[in-house]
Design a protein around this motif. Structure first.
Motif, short mmCIF file in Angstrom:
data_model
loop_
_atom_site.label_atom_id
_atom_site.label_comp_id
_atom_site.label_asym_id
_atom_site.label_seq_id
_atom_site.Cartn_x
_atom_site.Cartn_y
_atom_site.Cartn_z
N PRO A 57 -19.54 -17.23 64.19
CA PRO A 57 -20.64 -17.33 65.18
C PRO A 57 -21.90 -16.69 64.61
N GLY A 58 -23.00 -16.85 65.31
CA GLY A 58 -24.24 -16.26 64.85
C GLY A 58 -24.15 -14.76 64.71
N ASN A 59 -24.66 -14.23 63.59
CA ASN A 59 -24.65 -12.79 63.34
C ASN A 59 -25.85 -12.42 62.49
N THR A 66 -21.81 -20.35 60.73
CA THR A 66 -21.41 -21.16 59.58
C THR A 66 -20.58 -22.35 60.04
N ASP A 67 -20.45 -23.34 59.16
CA ASP A 67 -19.69 -24.54 59.51
C ASP A 67 -18.25 -24.44 59.03
N ASP A 68 -17.55 -25.54 59.03
CA ASP A 68 -16.13 -25.57 58.70
C ASP A 68 -15.85 -25.20 57.25
N PHE A 69 -16.87 -25.26 56.40
CA PHE A 69 -16.70 -24.91 54.99
C PHE A 69 -17.35 -23.56 54.65
N GLY A 70 -17.81 -22.86 55.67
CA GLY A 70 -18.43 -21.57 55.44
C GLY A 70 -19.87 -21.66 54.98
N ARG A 71 -20.50 -22.82 55.18
CA ARG A 71 -21.90 -22.98 54.77
C ARG A 71 -22.83 -22.54 55.90
N VAL A 242 -18.62 -32.43 65.36
CA VAL A 242 -17.76 -33.01 66.40
C VAL A 242 -16.32 -32.57 66.22
N ASP A 243 -15.87 -32.45 64.97
CA ASP A 243 -14.47 -32.08 64.70
C ASP A 243 -14.16 -30.65 65.11
N ASN A 247 -14.62 -24.98 68.90
CA ASN A 247 -14.71 -23.66 68.27
C ASN A 247 -16.12 -23.30 67.84
N ALA A 248 -16.91 -24.31 67.46
CA ALA A 248 -18.27 -24.04 66.97
C ALA A 248 -19.21 -25.14 67.46
N PRO A 249 -19.54 -25.15 68.74
CA PRO A 249 -20.39 -26.21 69.29
C PRO A 249 -21.82 -26.18 68.73
N GLY A 250 -22.23 -25.03 68.22
CA GLY A 250 -23.60 -24.90 67.76
C GLY A 250 -23.96 -25.83 66.62
N ILE A 251 -23.00 -26.22 65.79
CA ILE A 251 -23.29 -27.08 64.64
C ILE A 251 -23.88 -28.41 65.11
#
Length: 284
Positions: A57-59, A66-71, A242-243, A247-251
């Motif tokens: 999440p945002g920090n 970050t996204d699913d690949f840690g970017r 979307v995937d 867990n991370a709607p912000g993307i």
């Protein structure tokens, strides 16, 4: 109407009086500046992966997470603005040049030339923008250059019909007939006398349709026909988000908001340009 100021000054005054247009111009300028200076503004390389910190999440280190690949999401949004603006401006420019040329040729020469060109335009316009873009992209391939060409083709019919309609109202005007009567060549009549009088209308449409091109690029990216990963684009980021939406709607949300704000900014700017160019709407 004040008579102590020039035509150009009246146009700028009309634009500056429109607060909505000023806001749109300011937002568009901010987005453009962000895209140009992305290498210096983005806190991280948009392609750097760090699986240890995936879906953070945002920090303090990653403001938007970050996204699913840690970017880093913020860095990818900043770099993604480049793709959107390049495609938006370049495709509209191609469509404007090609469409205006076809429409003016058809409207000026009439006859079989007009029938051939305009019926071809009608056939192309019988397809929705997205379906046409999907078909062309599937045939050419999903690269940045091909996307620009594809969306340029999609934009061409609208400009062609606009230029054709405007020229039909201009070709029998007194100044055109006067130029033709003294033996002026067709090229001079078209580019010297007619085109300057319809350019304003085309410019307004171009400003508004930049947002349309950005939206179409995002639509293509969402279905896998945009610029291919790992290149960051707003459409790609929505699709990737979307995937992991739960867990991370912000993307997806942040990417969608970027598209929304950009399209809104160019629409607001286009309305201001219209008011600036059209003397009936200036009020000065």
């Amino acid at each position: 109407m004040r008579k102590d100021i020039s035509q150009g000054q009246r146009m700028w005054l009309a634009f500056l009086r429109n607060r909505t247009a000023i806001a749109g111009a300011a937002i568009a300028a901010l987005i453009f500046t962000t895209a140009v200076f992305a290498p210096w503004i983005a806190p991280y390389d948009p392609l750097d992966q760090d699986p240890i910190f995936r879906l953070e999440p945002g920090n303090d280190e990653h403001w938007l997470g970050t996204d699913d690949f840690g970017r880093d999401v913020l860095s990818r949004l900043i770099w993604g603005s480049r793709i959107s603006l390049v495609i938006g401006f370049a495709s509209v420019l191609i469509g404007m040049i090609a469409g205006t040329a076809l429409g003016m040729i058809a409207g000026y020469y009439r006859g079989r030339v007009e029938t051939l060109i305009m019926r071809g335009i009608d056939v192309v316009m019988s397809f929705t923008d997205l379906i046409l873009a999907v078909a062309i992209t599937a045939a050419l391939g999903a690269t940045l250059f091909n996307l620009v060409v594809t969306l340029g083709i999609v934009m061409t019919p609208g400009f062609a019909r606009m230029a054709h309609s405007a020229l039909l109202t201009m070709r029998e005007r007194e100044f055109v007939l006067a130029a033709r009567s003294i033996g002026a060549r067709d090229r001079r009549i078209i580019f010297k006398h007619i085109f300057p009088n319809i350019f304003g209308e085309l410019l307004v449409a171009a400003t508004l349709w930049v947002g349309v091109a950005i939206r179409l690029e995002a639509n293509l990216a969402f279905i896998g026909l945009g610029v291919q990963p790992p290149t960051p684009t707003w459409g790609n980021m929505i699709r990737e988000g979307v995937d992991v939406l739960i867990n991370a709607p912000g993307i997806s949300v942040y990417s969608g908001l970027c598209i929304l704000v950009t399209i809104l900014a160019f629409n607001m700017l286009g309305d201001g340009v219209r008011d600036m160019i059209d003397p009936r709407l200036r009020g000065i």
